[in-house]
Design a protein around this motif. Structure first.
Motif, PDB file in Angstrom:
ATOM      1  N   ALA A 196      11.247   6.169   8.716  1.00 35.35           N
ATOM      2  CA  ALA A 196      10.074   6.516   7.918  1.00 35.35           C
ATOM      3  C   ALA A 196      10.443   6.686   6.447  1.00 35.35           C
ATOM      4  O   ALA A 196       9.697   6.254   5.550  1.00 35.35           O
ATOM      5  N   ILE A 197      11.584   7.310   6.167  1.00 37.00           N
ATOM      6  CA  ILE A 197      12.022   7.459   4.784  1.00 37.00           C
ATOM      7  C   ILE A 197      12.324   6.091   4.171  1.00 37.00           C
ATOM      8  O   ILE A 197      11.994   5.826   3.002  1.00 37.00           O
ATOM      9  N   VAL A 198      12.940   5.208   4.944  1.00 34.63           N
ATOM     10  CA  VAL A 198      13.192   3.846   4.465  1.00 34.63           C
ATOM     11  C   VAL A 198      11.869   3.159   4.112  1.00 34.63           C
ATOM     12  O   VAL A 198      11.761   2.459   3.090  1.00 34.63           O
ATOM     13  N   SER A 199      10.832   3.362   4.950  1.00 33.16           N
ATOM     14  CA  SER A 199       9.517   2.789   4.662  1.00 33.16           C
ATOM     15  C   SER A 199       8.977   3.290   3.330  1.00 33.16           C
ATOM     16  O   SER A 199       8.431   2.508   2.532  1.00 33.16           O
ATOM     17  N   ALA A 200       9.112   4.585   3.082  1.00 34.50           N
ATOM     18  CA  ALA A 200       8.629   5.147   1.822  1.00 34.50           C
ATOM     19  C   ALA A 200       9.339   4.507   0.637  1.00 34.50           C
ATOM     20  O   ALA A 200       8.717   4.208  -0.393  1.00 34.50           O
ATOM     21  N   VAL A 201      10.630   4.268   0.777  1.00 33.62           N
ATOM     22  CA  VAL A 201      11.397   3.636  -0.304  1.00 33.62           C
ATOM     23  C   VAL A 201      10.922   2.202  -0.508  1.00 33.62           C
ATOM     24  O   VAL A 201      10.739   1.750  -1.655  1.00 33.62           O
ATOM     25  N   LEU A 202      10.693   1.464   0.571  1.00 32.17           N
ATOM     26  CA  LEU A 202      10.240   0.082   0.449  1.00 32.17           C
ATOM     27  C   LEU A 202       8.873   0.003  -0.218  1.00 32.17           C
ATOM     28  O   LEU A 202       8.594  -0.929  -0.994  1.00 32.17           O
ATOM     29  N   LEU A 203       7.999   0.964   0.071  1.00 31.87           N
ATOM     30  CA  LEU A 203       6.659   0.954  -0.505  1.00 31.87           C
ATOM     31  C   LEU A 203       6.670   1.208  -2.013  1.00 31.87           C
ATOM     32  O   LEU A 203       5.686   0.904  -2.698  1.00 31.87           O
ATOM     33  N   VAL A 204       7.761   1.753  -2.522  1.00 34.04           N
ATOM     34  CA  VAL A 204       7.893   1.938  -3.970  1.00 34.04           C
ATOM     35  C   VAL A 204       7.857   0.585  -4.681  1.00 34.04           C
ATOM     36  O   VAL A 204       7.407   0.481  -5.834  1.00 34.04           O
ATOM     37  N   PHE A 205       8.289  -0.473  -4.005  1.00 32.19           N
ATOM     38  CA  PHE A 205       8.342  -1.797  -4.617  1.00 32.19           C
ATOM     39  C   PHE A 205       6.983  -2.486  -4.654  1.00 32.19           C
ATOM     40  O   PHE A 205       6.850  -3.568  -5.219  1.00 32.19           O
ATOM     41  N   VAL A 206       5.982  -1.877  -4.030  1.00 29.01           N
ATOM     42  CA  VAL A 206       4.631  -2.427  -4.093  1.00 29.01           C
ATOM     43  C   VAL A 206       4.083  -2.233  -5.507  1.00 29.01           C
ATOM     44  O   VAL A 206       4.287  -1.174  -6.112  1.00 29.01           O
ATOM     45  N   PRO A 207       3.382  -3.216  -6.085  1.00 32.48           N
ATOM     46  CA  PRO A 207       2.773  -3.026  -7.407  1.00 32.48           C
ATOM     47  C   PRO A 207       1.895  -1.785  -7.449  1.00 32.48           C
ATOM     48  O   PRO A 207       1.236  -1.437  -6.461  1.00 32.48           O
ATOM     49  N   LYS A 208       1.866  -1.118  -8.598  1.00 31.57           N
ATOM     50  CA  LYS A 208       1.244   0.204  -8.700  1.00 31.57           C
ATOM     51  C   LYS A 208      -0.222   0.224  -8.299  1.00 31.57           C
ATOM     52  O   LYS A 208      -0.697   1.195  -7.708  1.00 31.57           O
ATOM     53  N   LEU A 209      -0.962  -0.808  -8.646  1.00 33.19           N
ATOM     54  CA  LEU A 209      -2.398  -0.809  -8.359  1.00 33.19           C
ATOM     55  C   LEU A 209      -2.753  -1.710  -7.175  1.00 33.19           C
ATOM     56  O   LEU A 209      -3.896  -2.116  -7.021  1.00 33.19           O
ATOM     57  N   ALA A 210      -1.758  -2.023  -6.352  1.00 35.62           N
ATOM     58  CA  ALA A 210      -2.038  -2.836  -5.166  1.00 35.62           C
ATOM     59  C   ALA A 210      -3.002  -2.103  -4.239  1.00 35.62           C
ATOM     60  O   ALA A 210      -2.991  -0.877  -4.145  1.00 35.62           O
ATOM     61  N   PHE A 211      -3.838  -2.862  -3.559  1.00 39.45           N
ATOM     62  CA  PHE A 211      -4.825  -2.367  -2.583  1.00 39.45           C
ATOM     63  C   PHE A 211      -5.963  -1.601  -3.238  1.00 39.45           C
ATOM     64  O   PHE A 211      -6.821  -1.068  -2.540  1.00 39.45           O
TER      65      PHE A 211
END
Length: 498
Positions: free
Chosen positions: A468-483
Protein backbone atom coordinates in the motif's frame (compact mmCIF):
# COMPACT_ATOMS: atom_id res chain seq x y z
CA UNK A 1 -34.76 35.29 -25.04
CA UNK A 2 -33.04 34.72 -21.73
CA UNK A 3 -30.41 37.30 -20.80
CA UNK A 4 -26.78 36.29 -20.44
CA UNK A 5 -25.34 36.02 -16.95
CA UNK A 6 -23.48 39.04 -15.61
CA UNK A 7 -19.79 39.19 -16.34
CA UNK A 8 -17.83 37.69 -13.44
CA UNK A 9 -20.65 35.47 -12.22
CA UNK A 10 -20.48 31.68 -12.33
CA UNK A 11 -21.93 29.78 -15.26
CA UNK A 12 -25.58 28.89 -14.75
CA UNK A 13 -26.56 25.70 -13.06
CA UNK A 14 -27.51 23.20 -15.78
CA UNK A 15 -24.02 21.74 -15.73
CA UNK A 16 -24.23 20.76 -12.05
CA UNK A 17 -27.96 20.05 -12.26
CA UNK A 18 -27.52 17.60 -15.09
CA UNK A 19 -24.71 15.90 -13.19
CA UNK A 20 -27.04 15.52 -10.22
CA UNK A 21 -29.71 14.06 -12.46
CA UNK A 22 -27.24 11.51 -13.77
CA UNK A 23 -26.20 10.55 -10.25
CA UNK A 24 -29.59 10.22 -8.59
CA UNK A 25 -31.63 9.09 -11.57
CA UNK A 26 -29.30 6.41 -12.86
CA UNK A 27 -27.49 5.29 -9.72
CA UNK A 28 -30.80 4.43 -8.09
CA UNK A 29 -31.14 1.48 -10.47
CA UNK A 30 -27.46 0.57 -10.40
CA UNK A 31 -27.52 0.72 -6.58
CA UNK A 32 -29.83 -2.31 -6.63
CA UNK A 33 -27.53 -4.12 -9.07
CA UNK A 34 -24.59 -3.69 -6.69
CA UNK A 35 -26.68 -4.75 -3.69
CA UNK A 36 -27.21 -8.07 -5.48
CA UNK A 37 -23.52 -8.21 -6.48
CA UNK A 38 -22.59 -7.87 -2.80
CA UNK A 39 -25.23 -10.44 -1.89
CA UNK A 40 -23.53 -12.95 -4.19
CA UNK A 41 -20.20 -12.30 -2.49
CA UNK A 42 -21.49 -12.65 1.07
CA UNK A 43 -24.42 -15.05 0.89
CA UNK A 44 -22.53 -18.29 0.25
CA UNK A 45 -19.86 -17.83 2.94
CA UNK A 46 -21.86 -19.41 5.80
CA UNK A 47 -23.12 -22.12 3.42
CA UNK A 48 -19.72 -23.58 2.53
CA UNK A 49 -19.79 -26.48 5.00
CA UNK A 50 -23.44 -27.45 4.37
CA UNK A 51 -22.91 -27.36 0.59
CA UNK A 52 -19.75 -29.44 0.94
CA UNK A 53 -21.73 -32.07 2.85
CA UNK A 54 -24.43 -32.14 0.15
CA UNK A 55 -21.78 -32.61 -2.55
CA UNK A 56 -19.92 -35.22 -0.50
CA UNK A 57 -16.63 -33.32 -0.36
CA UNK A 58 -14.40 -31.93 2.38
CA UNK A 59 -14.44 -28.22 3.24
CA UNK A 60 -10.94 -27.57 1.78
CA UNK A 61 -12.09 -28.98 -1.57
CA UNK A 62 -14.50 -26.05 -1.81
CA UNK A 63 -11.44 -23.97 -2.73
CA UNK A 64 -11.65 -25.49 -6.21
CA UNK A 65 -14.96 -23.71 -6.76
CA UNK A 66 -13.45 -20.38 -5.73
CA UNK A 67 -10.41 -20.98 -7.95
CA UNK A 68 -12.59 -21.83 -10.97
CA UNK A 69 -14.74 -18.73 -10.53
CA UNK A 70 -11.64 -16.58 -10.11
CA UNK A 71 -10.20 -17.96 -13.34
CA UNK A 72 -13.39 -17.37 -15.35
CA UNK A 73 -13.72 -13.87 -13.90
CA UNK A 74 -10.13 -12.90 -14.70
CA UNK A 75 -10.40 -14.05 -18.32
CA UNK A 76 -13.98 -12.95 -19.08
CA UNK A 77 -13.85 -9.49 -17.51
CA UNK A 78 -11.55 -7.71 -20.02
CA UNK A 79 -13.35 -9.33 -22.97
CA UNK A 80 -16.80 -8.27 -21.73
CA UNK A 81 -15.57 -4.78 -20.81
CA UNK A 82 -14.11 -4.34 -24.29
CA UNK A 83 -17.34 -5.56 -25.88
CA UNK A 84 -19.17 -2.98 -23.77
CA UNK A 85 -17.06 -0.24 -25.35
CA UNK A 86 -17.75 -1.69 -28.82
CA UNK A 87 -21.47 -2.51 -28.81
CA UNK A 88 -22.83 -0.70 -25.75
CA UNK A 89 -22.28 -1.07 -22.00
CA UNK A 90 -25.95 -1.70 -21.20
CA UNK A 91 -26.12 -4.54 -23.71
CA UNK A 92 -23.16 -6.34 -22.13
CA UNK A 93 -24.54 -5.64 -18.64
CA UNK A 94 -27.73 -7.40 -19.72
CA UNK A 95 -25.82 -10.35 -21.19
CA UNK A 96 -23.60 -10.77 -18.13
CA UNK A 97 -26.59 -10.57 -15.76
CA UNK A 98 -28.45 -13.18 -17.84
CA UNK A 99 -25.43 -15.52 -17.74
CA UNK A 100 -25.04 -14.98 -13.99
CA UNK A 101 -28.74 -15.66 -13.43
CA UNK A 102 -28.59 -18.86 -15.48
CA UNK A 103 -25.57 -20.06 -13.49
CA UNK A 104 -27.28 -19.15 -10.19
CA UNK A 105 -30.35 -21.22 -11.09
CA UNK A 106 -28.10 -24.07 -12.24
CA UNK A 107 -26.49 -24.15 -8.78
CA UNK A 108 -29.84 -25.09 -7.26
CA UNK A 109 -30.05 -28.30 -9.27
CA UNK A 110 -26.33 -29.14 -9.50
CA UNK A 111 -26.08 -32.26 -7.40
CA UNK A 112 -22.55 -33.41 -8.21
CA UNK A 113 -19.07 -31.92 -8.00
CA UNK A 114 -18.53 -31.31 -11.73
CA UNK A 115 -21.83 -29.58 -12.50
CA UNK A 116 -21.60 -27.48 -9.34
CA UNK A 117 -18.05 -26.49 -10.30
CA UNK A 118 -19.17 -25.35 -13.77
CA UNK A 119 -22.16 -23.44 -12.44
CA UNK A 120 -20.12 -21.76 -9.71
CA UNK A 121 -17.43 -20.76 -12.21
CA UNK A 122 -19.93 -19.26 -14.68
CA UNK A 123 -21.53 -17.26 -11.89
CA UNK A 124 -18.32 -15.19 -11.90
CA UNK A 125 -19.60 -13.11 -14.83
CA UNK A 126 -21.00 -10.67 -12.25
CA UNK A 127 -17.51 -9.20 -11.71
CA UNK A 128 -17.94 -7.07 -14.84
CA UNK A 129 -21.01 -5.28 -13.47
CA UNK A 130 -19.22 -2.51 -11.55
CA UNK A 131 -16.80 -1.56 -14.38
CA UNK A 132 -19.70 -1.44 -16.84
CA UNK A 133 -21.75 0.68 -14.44
CA UNK A 134 -18.87 3.13 -14.04
CA UNK A 135 -18.56 3.33 -17.83
CA UNK A 136 -22.31 3.95 -18.20
CA UNK A 137 -22.25 6.74 -15.62
CA UNK A 138 -19.16 8.36 -17.14
CA UNK A 139 -20.68 8.18 -20.62
CA UNK A 140 -23.98 9.72 -19.49
CA UNK A 141 -22.22 12.48 -17.53
CA UNK A 142 -19.67 13.35 -20.22
CA UNK A 143 -21.76 16.18 -21.65
CA UNK A 144 -22.23 17.85 -18.25
CA UNK A 145 -18.61 19.02 -18.00
CA UNK A 146 -18.27 17.41 -14.56
CA UNK A 147 -18.14 13.77 -15.62
CA UNK A 148 -15.18 12.93 -13.38
CA UNK A 149 -16.76 14.36 -10.21
CA UNK A 150 -20.10 12.75 -11.04
CA UNK A 151 -18.47 9.37 -11.62
CA UNK A 152 -16.49 9.58 -8.37
CA UNK A 153 -19.62 10.38 -6.37
CA UNK A 154 -21.65 7.66 -8.08
CA UNK A 155 -18.86 5.07 -7.73
CA UNK A 156 -18.78 5.77 -4.00
CA UNK A 157 -22.50 5.07 -3.74
CA UNK A 158 -22.12 1.86 -5.74
CA UNK A 159 -19.36 0.63 -3.43
CA UNK A 160 -21.64 1.39 -0.48
CA UNK A 161 -24.31 -0.76 -2.12
CA UNK A 162 -21.76 -3.52 -2.75
CA UNK A 163 -20.68 -3.60 0.90
CA UNK A 164 -24.25 -3.41 2.18
CA UNK A 165 -25.14 -6.32 -0.07
CA UNK A 166 -22.20 -8.33 1.26
CA UNK A 167 -23.31 -7.68 4.85
CA UNK A 168 -26.92 -8.58 4.03
CA UNK A 169 -25.79 -11.72 2.25
CA UNK A 170 -23.57 -12.86 5.12
CA UNK A 171 -26.43 -12.32 7.59
CA UNK A 172 -29.09 -13.97 5.43
CA UNK A 173 -27.30 -17.08 4.15
CA UNK A 174 -27.00 -19.03 7.39
CA UNK A 175 -30.28 -17.78 8.82
CA UNK A 176 -32.31 -18.77 5.76
CA UNK A 177 -30.68 -22.19 5.71
CA UNK A 178 -31.85 -22.69 9.29
CA UNK A 179 -35.31 -21.30 8.44
CA UNK A 180 -35.62 -23.79 5.57
CA UNK A 181 -34.67 -26.64 7.88
CA UNK A 182 -31.27 -27.17 6.27
CA UNK A 183 -32.69 -27.54 2.76
CA UNK A 184 -30.18 -26.11 0.29
CA UNK A 185 -32.45 -25.82 -2.77
CA UNK A 186 -34.77 -23.07 -1.45
CA UNK A 187 -31.77 -21.40 0.22
CA UNK A 188 -29.87 -21.20 -3.09
CA UNK A 189 -32.98 -19.88 -4.84
CA UNK A 190 -32.72 -16.51 -3.06
CA UNK A 191 -29.60 -15.21 -4.88
CA UNK A 192 -30.93 -16.68 -8.14
CA UNK A 193 -34.11 -14.63 -7.75
CA UNK A 194 -32.03 -11.54 -6.95
CA UNK A 195 -29.88 -11.87 -10.08
CA UNK A 196 -32.98 -12.45 -12.20
CA UNK A 197 -34.39 -9.19 -10.89
CA UNK A 198 -31.11 -7.50 -11.83
CA UNK A 199 -31.71 -8.44 -15.47
CA UNK A 200 -35.09 -6.71 -15.52
CA UNK A 201 -33.83 -3.70 -13.57
CA UNK A 202 -31.11 -3.20 -16.17
CA UNK A 203 -33.51 -3.88 -19.04
CA UNK A 204 -36.12 -1.31 -17.99
CA UNK A 205 -34.23 1.12 -15.76
CA UNK A 206 -30.75 1.66 -17.23
CA UNK A 207 -30.44 3.85 -20.34
CA UNK A 208 -28.44 2.83 -23.38
CA UNK A 209 -24.97 4.17 -24.09
CA UNK A 210 -23.88 4.65 -27.66
CA UNK A 211 -20.86 2.56 -28.67
CA UNK A 212 -17.79 4.40 -29.91
CA UNK A 213 -17.94 4.94 -33.67
CA UNK A 214 -15.36 2.90 -35.56
CA UNK A 215 -14.85 0.25 -32.87
CA UNK A 216 -16.46 -2.81 -34.40
CA UNK A 217 -13.75 -5.46 -34.35
CA UNK A 218 -12.72 -7.60 -31.41
CA UNK A 219 -9.02 -8.41 -31.22
CA UNK A 220 -9.45 -12.16 -30.78
CA UNK A 221 -5.73 -12.86 -31.09
CA UNK A 222 -4.88 -10.33 -28.41
CA UNK A 223 -7.52 -11.65 -26.04
CA UNK A 224 -6.35 -15.23 -26.67
CA UNK A 225 -2.81 -14.29 -25.65
CA UNK A 226 -4.11 -12.33 -22.66
CA UNK A 227 -6.33 -15.22 -21.60
CA UNK A 228 -3.43 -17.66 -21.86
CA UNK A 229 -1.27 -15.46 -19.61
CA UNK A 230 -4.06 -15.01 -17.05
CA UNK A 231 -4.83 -18.75 -17.15
CA UNK A 232 -1.20 -19.67 -16.44
CA UNK A 233 -0.78 -17.06 -13.68
CA UNK A 234 -4.02 -17.70 -11.80
CA UNK A 235 -3.60 -21.48 -12.13
CA UNK A 236 -0.02 -21.35 -10.82
CA UNK A 237 -1.12 -19.27 -7.82
CA UNK A 238 -3.92 -21.71 -7.07
CA UNK A 239 -1.53 -24.68 -7.25
CA UNK A 240 0.98 -22.76 -5.12
CA UNK A 241 -1.62 -22.52 -2.37
CA UNK A 242 -2.41 -26.22 -2.67
CA UNK A 243 1.06 -27.72 -3.28
CA UNK A 244 3.26 -25.22 -1.44
CA UNK A 245 6.47 -23.49 -2.46
CA UNK A 246 8.39 -26.76 -2.88
CA UNK A 247 6.69 -27.71 -6.16
CA UNK A 248 9.09 -26.48 -8.84
CA UNK A 249 6.57 -26.89 -11.65
CA UNK A 250 4.30 -24.34 -9.99
CA UNK A 251 7.03 -21.71 -10.31
CA UNK A 252 7.66 -22.79 -13.90
CA UNK A 253 3.96 -22.29 -14.62
CA UNK A 254 4.06 -18.83 -13.06
CA UNK A 255 7.17 -17.89 -15.06
CA UNK A 256 5.51 -19.08 -18.29
CA UNK A 257 2.50 -16.92 -17.52
CA UNK A 258 4.61 -13.83 -16.94
CA UNK A 259 6.73 -14.45 -20.04
CA UNK A 260 3.60 -14.84 -22.17
CA UNK A 261 3.00 -11.11 -21.82
CA UNK A 262 6.08 -10.43 -23.98
CA UNK A 263 4.50 -11.78 -27.20
CA UNK A 264 1.20 -10.27 -26.08
CA UNK A 265 2.80 -6.81 -25.87
CA UNK A 266 4.61 -7.25 -29.19
CA UNK A 267 1.34 -8.27 -30.86
CA UNK A 268 -0.81 -5.53 -29.30
CA UNK A 269 1.54 -2.67 -30.21
CA UNK A 270 1.06 -3.60 -33.87
CA UNK A 271 -2.74 -3.63 -33.78
CA UNK A 272 -4.84 -0.67 -34.88
CA UNK A 273 -7.59 -1.47 -32.36
CA UNK A 274 -5.91 -3.77 -29.78
CA UNK A 275 -7.57 -5.74 -27.05
CA UNK A 276 -5.62 -3.70 -24.48
CA UNK A 277 -4.19 -0.40 -25.66
CA UNK A 278 -0.73 -0.56 -24.11
CA UNK A 279 0.03 3.00 -25.22
CA UNK A 280 -2.81 4.21 -23.01
CA UNK A 281 -1.70 1.95 -20.16
CA UNK A 282 1.77 3.50 -20.06
CA UNK A 283 0.51 7.09 -19.79
CA UNK A 284 1.32 8.87 -16.48
CA UNK A 285 -2.36 9.01 -15.52
CA UNK A 286 -3.05 5.32 -16.14
CA UNK A 287 -0.14 3.03 -15.19
CA UNK A 288 0.01 4.11 -11.52
CA UNK A 289 -3.75 3.50 -11.20
CA UNK A 290 -3.62 0.00 -12.69
CA UNK A 291 -0.52 -0.89 -10.66
CA UNK A 292 -2.20 0.40 -7.50
CA UNK A 293 -5.26 -1.77 -8.26
CA UNK A 294 -3.05 -4.87 -8.42
CA UNK A 295 -1.19 -4.03 -5.23
CA UNK A 296 -4.46 -3.07 -3.50
CA UNK A 297 -5.92 -6.50 -4.33
CA UNK A 298 -3.25 -8.04 -2.10
CA UNK A 299 -4.80 -6.53 1.02
CA UNK A 300 -8.46 -6.05 0.14
CA UNK A 301 -8.91 -9.62 -1.16
CA UNK A 302 -6.23 -11.48 0.75
CA UNK A 303 -6.16 -10.11 4.30
CA UNK A 304 -9.66 -10.80 5.62
CA UNK A 305 -9.19 -14.56 6.16
CA UNK A 306 -5.90 -14.07 8.08
CA UNK A 307 -7.64 -11.42 10.18
CA UNK A 308 -10.43 -13.84 11.04
CA UNK A 309 -8.08 -16.69 11.92
CA UNK A 310 -5.81 -14.40 13.98
CA UNK A 311 -8.54 -13.13 16.31
CA UNK A 312 -10.20 -16.57 16.54
CA UNK A 313 -6.96 -18.41 17.50
CA UNK A 314 -6.79 -19.78 21.03
CA UNK A 315 -4.44 -17.57 23.13
CA UNK A 316 -2.63 -20.80 24.10
CA UNK A 317 -0.86 -20.44 20.73
CA UNK A 318 0.87 -17.32 22.05
CA UNK A 319 -1.36 -14.85 20.21
CA UNK A 320 -5.01 -14.40 19.31
CA UNK A 321 -8.09 -13.90 21.46
CA UNK A 322 -10.20 -17.04 20.94
CA UNK A 323 -13.17 -15.02 19.67
CA UNK A 324 -16.36 -16.86 18.80
CA UNK A 325 -17.79 -16.88 15.28
CA UNK A 326 -20.34 -14.20 16.19
CA UNK A 327 -17.62 -11.95 17.64
CA UNK A 328 -15.51 -12.39 14.51
CA UNK A 329 -18.57 -11.45 12.44
CA UNK A 330 -18.96 -8.28 14.50
CA UNK A 331 -15.31 -7.43 13.89
CA UNK A 332 -15.67 -7.94 10.14
CA UNK A 333 -18.86 -5.86 10.27
CA UNK A 334 -16.97 -2.97 11.86
CA UNK A 335 -14.36 -3.22 9.12
CA UNK A 336 -17.02 -3.19 6.38
CA UNK A 337 -18.65 -0.16 8.02
CA UNK A 338 -15.36 1.72 7.80
CA UNK A 339 -15.10 0.67 4.14
CA UNK A 340 -18.54 2.20 3.52
CA UNK A 341 -17.53 5.44 5.24
CA UNK A 342 -14.33 5.60 3.17
CA UNK A 343 -16.26 5.07 -0.06
CA UNK A 344 -18.70 7.86 0.80
CA UNK A 345 -15.98 10.24 1.96
CA UNK A 346 -13.75 9.90 -1.11
CA UNK A 347 -15.71 12.21 -3.43
CA UNK A 348 -16.11 14.87 -0.73
CA UNK A 349 -12.41 14.89 0.11
CA UNK A 350 -11.44 14.88 -3.58
CA UNK A 351 -13.66 17.91 -4.16
CA UNK A 352 -11.82 19.88 -1.48
CA UNK A 353 -8.31 18.76 -2.47
CA UNK A 354 -7.64 16.87 -5.71
CA UNK A 355 -8.46 13.29 -6.75
CA UNK A 356 -4.73 12.55 -6.98
CA UNK A 357 -4.01 13.66 -3.41
CA UNK A 358 -7.05 11.77 -2.15
CA UNK A 359 -5.86 8.58 -3.85
CA UNK A 360 -2.43 8.98 -2.26
CA UNK A 361 -4.01 9.57 1.15
CA UNK A 362 -6.27 6.52 0.79
CA UNK A 363 -3.33 4.28 -0.10
CA UNK A 364 -1.40 5.67 2.89
CA UNK A 365 -4.32 4.86 5.21
CA UNK A 366 -4.33 1.25 4.02
CA UNK A 367 -0.56 1.00 4.50
CA UNK A 368 -0.54 2.60 7.94
CA UNK A 369 -3.51 0.47 9.08
CA UNK A 370 -1.76 -2.81 8.29
CA UNK A 371 1.68 -1.73 9.45
CA UNK A 372 0.13 -0.76 12.80
CA UNK A 373 -0.54 -4.47 13.35
CA UNK A 374 3.18 -5.16 13.72
CA UNK A 375 3.63 -3.26 17.01
CA UNK A 376 -0.05 -3.17 18.05
CA UNK A 377 -1.87 -6.52 17.96
CA UNK A 378 -2.06 -7.49 21.63
CA UNK A 379 -5.66 -6.46 22.30
CA UNK A 380 -8.98 -6.55 20.48
CA UNK A 381 -9.05 -2.75 20.61
CA UNK A 382 -5.71 -2.66 18.77
CA UNK A 383 -7.10 -4.90 16.03
CA UNK A 384 -10.31 -2.87 15.68
CA UNK A 385 -8.43 0.44 15.41
CA UNK A 386 -6.02 -0.96 12.85
CA UNK A 387 -8.81 -2.37 10.70
CA UNK A 388 -10.85 0.84 10.89
CA UNK A 389 -7.88 2.82 9.58
CA UNK A 390 -7.22 0.33 6.78
CA UNK A 391 -10.95 0.10 6.02
CA UNK A 392 -11.31 3.85 5.46
CA UNK A 393 -8.53 3.77 2.87
CA UNK A 394 -9.85 0.57 1.30
CA UNK A 395 -13.33 2.02 0.83
CA UNK A 396 -11.91 5.11 -0.85
CA UNK A 397 -9.75 3.04 -3.20
CA UNK A 398 -12.61 0.69 -4.10
CA UNK A 399 -14.62 3.69 -5.28
CA UNK A 400 -11.72 5.70 -6.69
CA UNK A 401 -9.78 3.25 -8.85
CA UNK A 402 -12.40 2.38 -11.51
CA UNK A 403 -13.54 6.02 -11.63
CA UNK A 404 -9.94 7.23 -12.01
CA UNK A 405 -9.25 4.70 -14.76
CA UNK A 406 -12.39 5.78 -16.63
CA UNK A 407 -11.36 9.44 -16.31
CA UNK A 408 -7.86 8.70 -17.65
CA UNK A 409 -9.09 6.61 -20.59
CA UNK A 410 -9.61 8.04 -24.08
CA UNK A 411 -13.06 8.14 -25.63
CA UNK A 412 -14.39 4.65 -26.26
CA UNK A 413 -12.14 2.85 -23.76
CA UNK A 414 -13.78 3.64 -20.42
CA UNK A 415 -15.20 0.15 -19.97
CA UNK A 416 -11.97 -1.72 -20.59
CA UNK A 417 -9.98 0.77 -18.48
CA UNK A 418 -12.34 0.40 -15.50
CA UNK A 419 -12.49 -3.36 -16.02
CA UNK A 420 -8.72 -3.73 -15.93
CA UNK A 421 -8.66 -2.34 -12.38
CA UNK A 422 -10.78 -5.33 -11.36
CA UNK A 423 -8.60 -7.75 -13.32
CA UNK A 424 -5.36 -6.53 -11.78
CA UNK A 425 -7.00 -6.42 -8.35
CA UNK A 426 -8.09 -10.04 -8.77
CA UNK A 427 -4.56 -11.11 -9.75
CA UNK A 428 -3.21 -9.31 -6.68
CA UNK A 429 -5.76 -11.13 -4.54
CA UNK A 430 -4.75 -14.49 -6.04
CA UNK A 431 -1.12 -13.76 -5.32
CA UNK A 432 -1.77 -12.79 -1.71
CA UNK A 433 -4.08 -15.76 -1.11
CA UNK A 434 -1.34 -18.15 -2.22
CA UNK A 435 1.52 -16.40 -0.42
CA UNK A 436 -0.42 -15.84 2.80
CA UNK A 437 -1.57 -19.46 2.84
CA UNK A 438 2.04 -20.63 2.62
CA UNK A 439 3.21 -18.10 5.22
CA UNK A 440 0.56 -19.09 7.77
CA UNK A 441 0.91 -22.85 7.25
CA UNK A 442 4.36 -22.86 8.79
CA UNK A 443 3.79 -25.50 11.44
CA UNK A 444 2.23 -26.03 14.84
CA UNK A 445 2.57 -23.36 17.47
CA UNK A 446 2.58 -24.00 21.18
CA UNK A 447 -0.38 -25.98 22.40
CA UNK A 448 -2.50 -25.37 19.30
CA UNK A 449 -1.45 -27.69 16.49
CA UNK A 450 -3.77 -26.09 13.92
CA UNK A 451 -2.53 -22.52 14.42
CA UNK A 452 -0.02 -20.87 12.11
CA UNK A 453 3.02 -19.03 13.35
CA UNK A 454 2.94 -15.44 14.54
CA UNK A 455 5.79 -14.82 12.10
CA UNK A 456 3.35 -15.74 9.31
CA UNK A 457 0.97 -13.01 10.43
CA UNK A 458 3.85 -10.53 10.56
CA UNK A 459 4.49 -11.46 6.93
CA UNK A 460 0.85 -10.80 6.02
CA UNK A 461 0.80 -7.40 7.70
CA UNK A 462 4.16 -6.37 6.28
CA UNK A 463 3.19 -7.30 2.71
CA UNK A 464 -0.23 -5.61 2.94
CA UNK A 465 1.18 -2.46 4.50
CA UNK A 466 4.29 -2.33 2.33
CA UNK A 467 2.46 -2.74 -0.98
CA UNK A 468 0.00 0.00 0.00
CA UNK A 469 2.85 2.41 0.77
CA UNK A 470 4.45 1.54 -2.57
CA UNK A 471 1.10 2.38 -4.23
CA UNK A 472 1.07 5.79 -2.55
CA UNK A 473 4.57 6.47 -3.85
CA UNK A 474 3.62 5.43 -7.39
CA UNK A 475 0.57 7.70 -7.34
CA UNK A 476 2.88 10.67 -6.70
CA UNK A 477 3.95 10.32 -10.35
CA UNK A 478 0.40 10.97 -11.55
CA UNK A 479 -0.02 14.51 -12.99
CA UNK A 480 -1.32 16.90 -10.33
CA UNK A 481 -4.69 17.61 -11.92
CA UNK A 482 -5.31 14.13 -13.32
CA UNK A 483 -8.89 12.81 -12.96
CA UNK A 484 -10.14 16.38 -12.28
CA UNK A 485 -12.80 18.05 -14.37
CA UNK A 486 -11.81 21.16 -16.34
CA UNK A 487 -12.37 24.42 -14.42
CA UNK A 488 -15.72 26.14 -14.65
CA UNK A 489 -15.37 28.61 -17.52
CA UNK A 490 -17.40 31.69 -18.33
CA UNK A 491 -19.06 31.26 -21.70
CA UNK A 492 -19.13 34.98 -22.44
CA UNK A 493 -15.69 36.01 -21.35
CA UNK A 494 -13.73 32.78 -21.80
CA UNK A 495 -12.19 33.32 -18.34
CA UNK A 496 -12.27 31.10 -15.30
CA UNK A 497 -14.99 32.00 -12.86
CA UNK A 498 -13.87 33.00 -9.35
Amino acid sequence: MASAPPIGSRSPGPRIGRAGAVTFGLVGWLFFVEIVSGLLQGYYIPLVSPLARVLGIDDPQFNWFEAAQLLVSAIALPVLAKLGDMIGHKRILLISSALTAAASWWLIFAGDFTSFLLAWALQGFYVVWLPLEVAIIFSRARSTGVANATTRRAAGLLVVALQLGAIIGALLGGRLLDAFGGATMPTLAIPAIGVTLVFFVVLFGVPKTAPEVGRRTLDLGGFALLGLGLLLITSSLTFLRINGVGAWWVWALLAAGLLSFLPFGWYELRRKDPAIDLRVLRTPSMWPVQTTAGLFGISVLGAQVPLSTFVATDPAAGYGFGLSASSVSNLIGAYLLSVIIGAIAFSFVARRTTPRLTLIGAAMLVGVGYLMFIPFHGTVVNVVVNMLVAGLGSGALLAALPAAAAAAAPLGQTGIAAGLTNTTKTIGGSFSSAIFGVALASGAVGAVATAGSLAGYYTVWLICGGTAIVSAVLLVFVPKLAFSDPPLVEERTGTEAP
